[in-house]
Scaffold this active site. Structure first.
Site, PDB file in Angstrom:
ATOM      1  N   SER A  69       1.914  -8.477  -0.731  1.00  0.00           N
ATOM      2  CA  SER A  69       2.619  -9.167   0.351  1.00  0.00           C
ATOM      3  C   SER A  69       2.154 -10.605   0.530  1.00  0.00           C
ATOM      4  O   SER A  69       2.884 -11.436   1.067  1.00  0.00           O
ATOM      5  CB  SER A  69       2.503  -8.392   1.663  1.00  0.00           C
ATOM      6  OG  SER A  69       1.193  -8.398   2.139  1.00  0.00           O
ATOM      7  N   SER A  70       0.962 -10.936   0.064  1.00  0.00           N
ATOM      8  CA  SER A  70       0.503 -12.324   0.173  1.00  0.00           C
ATOM      9  C   SER A  70       1.283 -13.249  -0.753  1.00  0.00           C
ATOM     10  O   SER A  70       1.234 -14.471  -0.597  1.00  0.00           O
ATOM     11  CB  SER A  70      -0.997 -12.419  -0.133  1.00  0.00           C
ATOM     12  OG  SER A  70      -1.257 -12.027  -1.461  1.00  0.00           O
ATOM     13  N   THR A 108       1.770  -4.874   4.465  1.00  0.00           N
ATOM     14  CA  THR A 108       1.678  -5.149   5.900  1.00  0.00           C
ATOM     15  C   THR A 108       1.252  -6.575   6.248  1.00  0.00           C
ATOM     16  O   THR A 108       1.575  -7.058   7.326  1.00  0.00           O
ATOM     17  CB  THR A 108       0.704  -4.162   6.578  1.00  0.00           C
ATOM     18  OG1 THR A 108      -0.599  -4.320   6.002  1.00  0.00           O
ATOM     19  CG2 THR A 108       1.183  -2.731   6.434  1.00  0.00           C
ATOM     20  N   ASP A 109       0.545  -7.256   5.356  1.00  0.00           N
ATOM     21  CA  ASP A 109      -0.012  -8.566   5.720  1.00  0.00           C
ATOM     22  C   ASP A 109       1.048  -9.594   6.099  1.00  0.00           C
ATOM     23  O   ASP A 109       0.826 -10.411   6.988  1.00  0.00           O
ATOM     24  CB  ASP A 109      -0.900  -9.111   4.606  1.00  0.00           C
ATOM     25  CG  ASP A 109      -2.205  -8.349   4.486  1.00  0.00           C
ATOM     26  OD1 ASP A 109      -2.567  -7.626   5.437  1.00  0.00           O
ATOM     27  OD2 ASP A 109      -2.865  -8.466   3.440  1.00  0.00           O
ATOM     28  N   THR A 156       0.808  -1.213   0.000  1.00  0.00           N
ATOM     29  CA  THR A 156       0.000   0.000   0.000  1.00  0.00           C
ATOM     30  C   THR A 156       0.844   1.267   0.000  1.00  0.00           C
ATOM     31  O   THR A 156       0.474   2.263  -0.618  1.00  0.00           O
ATOM     32  CB  THR A 156      -0.937   0.000   1.230  1.00  0.00           C
ATOM     33  OG1 THR A 156      -1.758  -1.163   1.161  1.00  0.00           O
ATOM     34  CG2 THR A 156      -1.824   1.223   1.265  1.00  0.00           C
TER      35      THR A 156
END
Length: 194
Positions: A59-60, A90-91, A14
């Protein structure tokens, strides 16, 4: 080296998004234009070099191969920079920070991961503050030695040890916590290192 220099690697997430003025869709911006989007960086007395993953990753999609790639990027550039900042979604940021903390043994320079809950192009973004403070921490020295020679996450005023951090919230700026280890620093008016 006469001047502090920091290496910023944007993996995705993000923090690197801006809104397309025509469509309203969020798009990754070109990190070569970092100073255009964050003019406050001009006030820092640091040379900032950057690398952008192409294409930026959600990030996944982070996995051990990407952790290996990040460790290699740091290793290849280790002698040329005072510190490193990794911009990350952030994940899975806590997983990447933990993995890198074990992959980069005997680290003597800061590797600070950060990101944001709101895109950097939005009015109320937390991205600018997180990025600027992460860069300041990566460059911080005392008696010629880095103040934080390890892998950490900086997010919403707290610097947390990378392998002791968990994401706890997707809706607030205070998204990370270290339950079993105290914060290494807190950024208020000044950055107070503990």
């Amino acid at each position: 080296m006469q001047k502090k220099s920091i290496y910023v690697a944007y993996t995705g997430g993000t923090i690197g998004m801006i809104e397309n003025e025509k469509t309203g869709a969020l798009e990754n911006f070109n990190f070569e234009q970092l100073r255009h989007h964050i003019p406050e960086l001009k006030q820092l007395n640091f040379t900032i070099d950057s690398l952008q993953f192409n294409p930026p990753m959600d990030s996944s999609d982070m996995d051990p191969e990407i952790w290996k790639k990040l460790a290699q990027i740091i290793g290849d550039n280790y002698d040329n920079y005072f510190g490193f900042v990794i911009l990350h979604g952030t994940d899975t940021m806590a997983y990447t920070a933990s993995a890198l903390s074990f992959m980069l043994e005997n680290l003597s320079k800061p590797v600070i991961l950060t990101g944001s809950q709101l895109p950097i192009g939005m009015l109320r973004t937390d991205g600018k503050e997180n990025l600027i403070t992460a860069i300041e921490i990566a460059a911080a020295k005392e008696n010629g030695l880095p103040l934080v020679p390890e892998v950490c996450i900086f997010f919403e005023n707290d610097l947390l040890r990378g392998n002791r951090t968990s994401k706890i919230n997707a809706d607030n700026f205070n998204a990370f916590r270290s339950y079993n280890y105290p914060a290494l620093a807190h950024a208020g008016i000044y950055i107070k290192y503990d």
